[in-house]
Design a protein around this motif. Structure first.
Motif, PDB file in Angstrom:
ATOM      1  N   SER A   1      -3.961   4.856 -13.374  1.00  0.00           N
ATOM      2  CA  SER A   1      -3.945   3.808 -14.386  1.00  0.00           C
ATOM      3  C   SER A   1      -2.791   2.852 -14.110  1.00  0.00           C
ATOM      4  N   ILE A   2      -2.939   1.633 -14.588  1.00  0.00           N
ATOM      5  CA  ILE A   2      -1.905   0.605 -14.456  1.00  0.00           C
ATOM      6  C   ILE A   2      -1.367   0.344 -15.861  1.00  0.00           C
ATOM      7  N   TYR A   3      -0.114   0.695 -16.105  1.00  0.00           N
ATOM      8  CA  TYR A   3       0.452   0.501 -17.441  1.00  0.00           C
ATOM      9  C   TYR A   3       1.339  -0.724 -17.522  1.00  0.00           C
ATOM     10  N   GLY A   4       1.764  -1.265 -16.375  1.00  0.00           N
ATOM     11  CA  GLY A   4       2.625  -2.433 -16.380  1.00  0.00           C
ATOM     12  C   GLY A   4       2.293  -3.370 -15.239  1.00  0.00           C
ATOM     13  N   PHE A   5       2.522  -4.655 -15.445  1.00  0.00           N
ATOM     14  CA  PHE A   5       2.271  -5.689 -14.437  1.00  0.00           C
ATOM     15  C   PHE A   5       3.511  -6.566 -14.386  1.00  0.00           C
ATOM     16  N   LYS A   6       3.994  -6.861 -13.161  1.00  0.00           N
ATOM     17  CA  LYS A   6       5.219  -7.657 -13.031  1.00  0.00           C
ATOM     18  C   LYS A   6       4.996  -8.822 -12.065  1.00  0.00           C
ATOM     19  N   PRO A   7       4.317  -9.877 -12.557  1.00  0.00           N
ATOM     20  CA  PRO A   7       4.117 -11.068 -11.724  1.00  0.00           C
ATOM     21  C   PRO A   7       5.297 -12.024 -11.871  1.00  0.00           C
ATOM     22  N   ASN A   8       5.442 -12.917 -10.914  1.00  0.00           N
ATOM     23  CA  ASN A   8       6.503 -13.918 -10.975  1.00  0.00           C
ATOM     24  C   ASN A   8       5.990 -15.124 -11.762  1.00  0.00           C
ATOM     25  N   ALA A   9       5.619 -14.887 -13.021  1.00  0.00           N
ATOM     26  CA  ALA A   9       4.978 -15.927 -13.826  1.00  0.00           C
ATOM     27  C   ALA A   9       5.548 -15.994 -15.237  1.00  0.00           C
ATOM     28  N   LEU A  10       6.704 -15.381 -15.446  1.00  0.00           N
ATOM     29  CA  LEU A  10       7.298 -15.316 -16.780  1.00  0.00           C
ATOM     30  C   LEU A  10       8.702 -15.914 -16.797  1.00  0.00           C
ATOM     31  N   ASN A  11       8.937 -16.846 -15.901  1.00  0.00           N
ATOM     32  CA  ASN A  11      10.268 -17.424 -15.752  1.00  0.00           C
ATOM     33  C   ASN A  11      10.423 -18.690 -16.584  1.00  0.00           C
ATOM     34  N   ALA A  12      11.633 -19.207 -16.659  1.00  0.00           N
ATOM     35  CA  ALA A  12      11.900 -20.414 -17.444  1.00  0.00           C
ATOM     36  C   ALA A  12      11.099 -21.601 -16.934  1.00  0.00           C
ATOM     37  N   ASN A  13      10.860 -21.646 -15.615  1.00  0.00           N
ATOM     38  CA  ASN A  13      10.118 -22.774 -15.043  1.00  0.00           C
ATOM     39  C   ASN A  13       8.618 -22.519 -14.970  1.00  0.00           C
TER      40      ASN A  13
ATOM     41  N   ILE B   1       1.024   3.514 -12.740  1.00  0.00           N
ATOM     42  CA  ILE B   1       1.968   2.626 -12.052  1.00  0.00           C
ATOM     43  C   ILE B   1       2.307   1.379 -12.853  1.00  0.00           C
ATOM     44  N   GLU B   2       3.451   0.805 -12.490  1.00  0.00           N
ATOM     45  CA  GLU B   2       3.821  -0.564 -12.829  1.00  0.00           C
ATOM     46  C   GLU B   2       3.575  -1.376 -11.557  1.00  0.00           C
ATOM     47  N   LEU B   3       2.622  -2.279 -11.618  1.00  0.00           N
ATOM     48  CA  LEU B   3       2.148  -2.994 -10.433  1.00  0.00           C
ATOM     49  C   LEU B   3       2.905  -4.296 -10.253  1.00  0.00           C
ATOM     50  N   MET B   4       3.488  -4.489  -9.070  1.00  0.00           N
ATOM     51  CA  MET B   4       4.139  -5.756  -8.755  1.00  0.00           C
ATOM     52  C   MET B   4       3.093  -6.853  -8.578  1.00  0.00           C
ATOM     53  N   GLY B   5       3.463  -8.086  -8.942  1.00  0.00           N
ATOM     54  CA  GLY B   5       2.526  -9.186  -8.975  1.00  0.00           C
ATOM     55  C   GLY B   5       1.771  -9.487  -7.694  1.00  0.00           C
ATOM     56  N   PRO B   6       2.443  -9.591  -6.538  1.00  0.00           N
ATOM     57  CA  PRO B   6       1.728 -10.003  -5.333  1.00  0.00           C
ATOM     58  C   PRO B   6       0.524  -9.137  -4.978  1.00  0.00           C
ATOM     59  N   THR B   7       0.590  -7.837  -5.244  1.00  0.00           N
ATOM     60  CA  THR B   7      -0.544  -6.964  -4.927  1.00  0.00           C
ATOM     61  C   THR B   7      -1.765  -7.336  -5.744  1.00  0.00           C
ATOM     62  N   GLY B   8      -1.592  -7.467  -7.047  1.00  0.00           N
ATOM     63  CA  GLY B   8      -2.719  -7.816  -7.904  1.00  0.00           C
ATOM     64  C   GLY B   8      -3.212  -9.226  -7.660  1.00  0.00           C
ATOM     65  N   GLU B   9      -2.298 -10.157  -7.455  1.00  0.00           N
ATOM     66  CA  GLU B   9      -2.680 -11.558  -7.285  1.00  0.00           C
ATOM     67  C   GLU B   9      -3.373 -11.795  -5.946  1.00  0.00           C
ATOM     68  N   SER B  10      -2.922 -11.117  -4.911  1.00  0.00           N
ATOM     69  CA  SER B  10      -3.584 -11.238  -3.616  1.00  0.00           C
ATOM     70  C   SER B  10      -5.017 -10.725  -3.699  1.00  0.00           C
ATOM     71  N   PHE B  11      -5.208  -9.601  -4.382  1.00  0.00           N
ATOM     72  CA  PHE B  11      -6.551  -9.042  -4.566  1.00  0.00           C
ATOM     73  C   PHE B  11      -7.447 -10.024  -5.310  1.00  0.00           C
ATOM     74  N   ALA B  12      -6.857 -10.774  -6.234  1.00  0.00           N
ATOM     75  CA  ALA B  12      -7.622 -11.711  -7.054  1.00  0.00           C
ATOM     76  C   ALA B  12      -7.818 -13.069  -6.380  1.00  0.00           C
ATOM     77  N   GLY B  13      -7.294 -13.224  -5.145  1.00  0.00           N
ATOM     78  CA  GLY B  13      -7.556 -14.457  -4.401  1.00  0.00           C
ATOM     79  C   GLY B  13      -6.513 -15.541  -4.523  1.00  0.00           C
TER      80      GLY B  13
ATOM     81  N   ALA C   1      -6.245  -7.296 -18.505  1.00  0.00           N
ATOM     82  CA  ALA C   1      -7.417  -7.050 -17.664  1.00  0.00           C
ATOM     83  C   ALA C   1      -7.200  -5.850 -16.746  1.00  0.00           C
ATOM     84  N   LEU C   2      -5.951  -5.637 -16.317  1.00  0.00           N
ATOM     85  CA  LEU C   2      -5.617  -4.500 -15.456  1.00  0.00           C
ATOM     86  C   LEU C   2      -5.535  -3.187 -16.233  1.00  0.00           C
ATOM     87  N   GLY C   3      -5.557  -3.274 -17.563  1.00  0.00           N
ATOM     88  CA  GLY C   3      -5.426  -2.077 -18.386  1.00  0.00           C
ATOM     89  C   GLY C   3      -4.011  -1.800 -18.832  1.00  0.00           C
ATOM     90  N   ALA C   4      -3.090  -2.726 -18.524  1.00  0.00           N
ATOM     91  CA  ALA C   4      -1.682  -2.543 -18.865  1.00  0.00           C
ATOM     92  C   ALA C   4      -1.409  -2.987 -20.297  1.00  0.00           C
TER      93      ALA C   4
END
Length: 335
Positions: free
Chosen positions: A153-165, A80-92, A180-183
Motif C-alpha cells: 500500500s502507498i500511505y504517503g506521496f512526496k512530489p515536488n509540487a507543494l512549494n511556495a512557487n 510506503i511513502e512514495l517519492m514524487g518522481p517515481t509516481g509522476e514518471s509512471f503517469a507520463g 488516487a494512489l491510496g495515500a
C-alpha cells in the motif's frame, strides 16, 4: 484522525510476481525472513504497527515504479511513502533534465547554478506545472492497483509540487494524486511562511488529504504549532532521528501530539551531545525499540517509516540494509 487506517495493508489480489511480471532474485537478502519467498507478498505490519519505508531509501538504485515495487517485495515492506518522481514518471510526466552537480567543493560550499542551468530548470518547472494541472488521475489509480495487487500500500506521496512557487493547481494536483494512489497524506518540508502552510492546509482540506510537514534538526516541540492551528488537515511527518539529533526526547512529543502525526520517519542518530551522526540501527541514541513498543502498546495508528540515511557498509547495499531495518523493527515488536 480520519483516514489514518489507510496506511494499513489489506492483503488482496493475486501473486506479487504475477502482478508485476518479474522474478525476485534467487539469492536471499540478509536479514529478510524466509516467509517472503514462501508467500510472495511482503508483510511489515507487526503486532498492529505498520512499518514502512520512504522510497528515498533506495535513491542509489533505479527508481521506476516497477523497480520500487520489486524492492518492497525483496525487503519485506508492505507499505510506503512514495517519492514524487517515481509516481509522476509512471503517469507520463515530462522527462527531467540532468540535475546540475551542486555537490560541495573542497571548501565545503555548494556552487551556484549557471544562468543556463537556471533557465533549463525554470523551463522544466513550467512544463511540470502545466502537466500537473491537466494530467488524468487514471495512471495513479493504475499504479495503486499494481502495488495493492502485489501486497503493497502507498500511505504517503512526496512530489515536488507543494512549494511556495508551486501554483494552486499544482498543490491541488499533489493531494488529488495522493488520494488516487491510496495515500492519506502528501508530504513536504515545513515552510517558514505561515501564509504558505495556510494555503497548503486549505487545499488539503478541500481534498480531505493531510499535508504532512517534515523537518530535520530544526524540529522542536512547538515547531509545527502554527501550521497545526491553521487546518485540521495540516499534520506532522515527524522525523524521530533528526529530533533526537537536535537534542530532544521524542516521548513527550509523541504523547502530546500523536493525534497530529500521520507518519514518522525512523532512523538511528546520535544525540546532539554525541555529535548527531547517522548510524546503523541499534548503535545510536534514538530510542527506536522503546518507541515502537509504545506505538504497539498505545495503538498509535501512524506508520513507522524507515528512512535509510546511514553510510552503507562495505559489501552491502540499500536493499540489504533496509531488510535489516525491517527485521530490527519486527523483533522489537515481538512479531
Amino acid at each position: 484522525m480520519e483516514d489514518l487506517d489507510n496506511s494499513r495493508r489489506r492483503f488482496l489480489g493475486t501473486s506479487a510476481l504475477a502482478a508485476v511480471g518479474f522474478v525476485i532474485a534467487r539469492t536471499p537478502i540478509f536479514g529478510a525472513p524466509a516467509y517472503i519467498k514462501k508467500l510472495g507478498k511482503p508483510n511489515s505490519l507487526f503486532n498492529g504497527v505498520q512499518v514502512g519505508a520512504i522510497t528515498y531509501s533506495w535513491r542509489s538504485l533505479p527508481g521506476s515504479a516497477e523497480d520500487i515495487l520489486k524492492y518492497c517485495i525483496e525487503t519485506n515492506i508492505s507499505a510506503i511513502e512514495l517519492m514524487g518522481p517515481t509516481g509522476e514518471s509512471f503517469a507520463g510526466a515530462p522527462e527531467a533534465p540532468p540535475r546540475p552537480n551542486l555537490a560541495p567543493g573542497p571548501d565545503g560550499k555548494r556552487p551556484e547554478m549557471t544562468d543556463e542551468q537556471k533557465a533549463i530548470q525554470k523551463e522544466y518547472a513550467t512544463k511540470m506545472a502545466e502537466w500537473r494541472a491537466k494530467v488524468s488521475m487514471d495512471k495513479f489509480v493504475q499504479l495503486r492497483k499494481m502495488y495493492n495487487d502485489a501486497g503493497v500500500s502507498i500511505y504517503g506521496f512526496k512530489p515536488n509540487a507543494l512549494n511556495a512557487n508551486s501554483t494552486d493547481a499544482e498543490v491541488d494536483y499533489a493531494f488529488r494524486a495522493a488520494k488516487a494512489l491510496g495515500a492519506n497524506q502528501a508530504n513536504v518540508e515545513l515552510p517558514n511562511d505561515p501564509a504558505q502552510t495556510k494555503r497548503l492546509g486549505d487545499i488539503a482540506a478541500k481534498n480531505k488529504v493531510y499535508c504532512g510537514y517534515h523537518g530535520h534538526t530544526q524540529q522542536t516541540p512547538t515547531w509545527w504549532d502554527t501550521a497545526l492551528s491553521q487546518s485540521k488537515y495540516n499534520a506532522m511527518n515527524f522525523d524521530m532521528g533528526h529530533y533526537v539529533a537536535a537534542g530532544f526526547d521524542p516521548f513527550p512529543l509523541l504523547e502530546a501530539k500523536h493525534d497530529h502525526i500521520v507518519s514518522m520517519h525512523v532512523k538511528d542518530r546520535k544525540n546532539k551531545e554525541h555529535g548527531g551522526a547517522n548510524v546503523v540501527w541499534g548503535q545510536g541514541d534514538t530510542p527506536i525499540v522503546a518507541v515502537l513498543e509504545t506505538m504497539r502498546a498505545k495503538k498509535y495508528k501512524f506508520p513507522a517509516t524507515i528512512e535509510l540515511e546511514y553510510e552503507i557498509p562495505a559489501g552491502s547495499d540499500a536493499l540489504k540494509e533496509t531488510a535489516k531495518c525491517v527485521e530490527f523493527a519486527r523483533k522489537a515488536l515481538g512479531a
